[in-house]
Design an enzyme around this catalytic site. Sequence first.
Site, short mmCIF file in Angstrom:
data_model
loop_
_atom_site.label_atom_id
_atom_site.label_comp_id
_atom_site.label_asym_id
_atom_site.label_seq_id
_atom_site.Cartn_x
_atom_site.Cartn_y
_atom_site.Cartn_z
N SER A 76 0.88 -1.40 -0.04
CA SER A 76 -0.07 0.17 -0.05
C SER A 76 0.81 1.05 -0.09
O SER A 76 1.91 1.20 0.52
CB SER A 76 -1.03 0.11 1.15
OG SER A 76 -1.60 1.35 1.38
N TYR A 105 -1.19 -0.82 10.61
CA TYR A 105 -1.16 -1.30 9.26
C TYR A 105 -0.13 -0.32 8.35
O TYR A 105 0.49 -1.24 7.62
CB TYR A 105 -2.58 -0.66 8.83
CG TYR A 105 -2.95 -0.90 7.40
CD1 TYR A 105 -3.14 -2.37 6.85
CD2 TYR A 105 -2.83 0.18 6.25
CE1 TYR A 105 -3.11 -2.53 5.60
CE2 TYR A 105 -3.07 -0.29 4.99
CZ TYR A 105 -3.15 -1.47 4.44
OH TYR A 105 -3.55 -1.85 3.07
P1 NAP Z 1 -10.60 -7.41 1.83
O1 NAP Z 1 -11.75 -7.38 0.79
O2 NAP Z 1 -11.07 -7.15 3.16
O3 NAP Z 1 -9.98 -8.98 1.63
C1 NAP Z 1 -8.65 -9.28 2.33
C2 NAP Z 1 -8.81 -10.56 2.15
O4 NAP Z 1 -7.58 -11.09 2.88
C3 NAP Z 1 -9.87 -11.66 2.23
O5 NAP Z 1 -9.95 -12.69 1.60
C4 NAP Z 1 -9.60 -12.16 3.69
O6 NAP Z 1 -10.15 -13.52 4.18
C5 NAP Z 1 -8.02 -12.30 3.41
N1 NAP Z 1 -7.26 -12.55 5.02
C6 NAP Z 1 -7.45 -11.81 5.80
N2 NAP Z 1 -6.55 -12.52 6.86
C7 NAP Z 1 -6.18 -13.68 6.43
C8 NAP Z 1 -5.60 -14.64 6.72
N3 NAP Z 1 -5.04 -14.74 8.08
N4 NAP Z 1 -5.39 -16.00 6.03
C9 NAP Z 1 -5.86 -15.94 4.76
N5 NAP Z 1 -6.63 -14.84 4.18
C10 NAP Z 1 -6.60 -13.84 5.04
O7 NAP Z 1 -9.55 -6.43 1.32
P2 NAP Z 1 -8.94 -5.79 0.07
O8 NAP Z 1 -9.33 -4.32 0.00
O9 NAP Z 1 -9.31 -6.71 -1.12
O10 NAP Z 1 -7.42 -5.85 0.29
C11 NAP Z 1 -6.51 -6.81 -0.25
C12 NAP Z 1 -5.12 -6.30 -0.06
O11 NAP Z 1 -4.83 -5.12 -0.74
C13 NAP Z 1 -4.70 -6.18 1.39
O12 NAP Z 1 -3.43 -6.91 1.57
C14 NAP Z 1 -4.91 -4.96 1.71
O13 NAP Z 1 -4.05 -4.37 2.66
C15 NAP Z 1 -4.38 -4.09 0.25
N6 NAP Z 1 -4.75 -3.00 -0.10
C16 NAP Z 1 -5.85 -2.56 -0.22
C17 NAP Z 1 -6.31 -1.36 -0.48
C18 NAP Z 1 -7.78 -0.88 -0.57
O14 NAP Z 1 -8.06 0.49 -0.78
N7 NAP Z 1 -8.95 -1.56 -0.49
C19 NAP Z 1 -5.47 -0.31 -0.56
C20 NAP Z 1 -4.20 -0.67 -0.43
C21 NAP Z 1 -3.81 -2.06 -0.22
P3 NAP Z 1 -11.49 -13.43 5.06
O15 NAP Z 1 -12.67 -13.25 4.00
O16 NAP Z 1 -11.38 -14.86 5.37
O17 NAP Z 1 -11.55 -12.27 6.13
#
Ligand code: NAP
Length: 238
Positions: free
Chosen positions: A145, A161
């Site tokens: 990020s 984070y």
């Molecule tokens: P999300 O919709 O909350 O999805 C997160 C995913 O990670 C879910 O599938 C969740 O599974 C999984 N997860 C969490 N803990 C886990 C564990 N211990 N073992 C296996 N899976 C696990 O979030 P997202 O926005 O798609 O984010 C995905 C990535 O992008 C993250 O690394 C986040 O930090 C990064 N990111 C996101 C943004 C944004 O604006 N959304 C910006 C910058 C970076 P469950 O369904 O089981 O919880």
Amino acid sequence: MEQQKIALVTGANKGIGYAIAHGLGQEGFRVAVGARDDARRDAAVQKLRADGVDAFGVALDVTSDESVAAAARAVASEAGRLDVLVNNAGISGSLADGAQDPTTLDLDVVRTVLDTNAFGAVRVTNAMLPLLEGADSPRIVNMSSDMGSLELHTGPLLAAYAASKTMLNALTVHYARRLADTNVIVNSACPGYVATDFTGHDGPRTPDQGAVVAIRLATLPDDGPRGGFFNEAGPLPW
Ligand code: NAP
């Protein structure tokens, strides 16, 4: 005929991870859907298959050594090797009671967030490296990020984070240095501010847009960049 490539995406049951799995599937990859919850994983695999993606589920909790080891065995027996690993699974951690204000930082929250966002990537990468080393052009993408950038100072104050993503970026650099003489290419990706459960569906970008940079880094040519940090528009400052 060229062998079908295999990709493992962690946290692929929803959000950006699902979109990465979908996008890689559309590029012809066979996709291992890494997810910790059986029902959510199965639902994602069914949805991907309904969309024409060659997907299979892999039980994977990135915070568990046992789960990660079992996932490596599952990928080995199902596919025999791995071409692409996307370390996408991530959590924001609690924000309650100033837990991520640096002046009242809750160190238990820091440990929890690091365990998923940084140590999780190490666990999965090290377990999957022997499988990646069996591929012709292995790629590892760490979903970071811009909040982890020490230069940009961007986003809300989330000291657990943001620091976890800074550490993930440092790990990207160290893996890239360690693997410099190999064909394994490692980079960090920033998806932008994306509407997912993670952001309370607040971001302006779609998960498909967030997935673009990860898919690009997962499919880099052999002379592609190593040990870098990129968003869709190009390199980001560390
Ligand atoms: P999300 O919709 O909350 O999805 C997160 C995913 O990670 C879910 O599938 C969740 O599974 C999984 N997860 C969490 N803990 C886990 C564990 N211990 N073992 C296996 N899976 C696990 O979030 P997202 O926005 O798609 O984010 C995905 C990535 O992008 C993250 O690394 C986040 O930090 C990064 N990111 C996101 C943004 C944004 O604006 N959304 C910006 C910058 C970076 P469950 O369904 O089981 O919880």
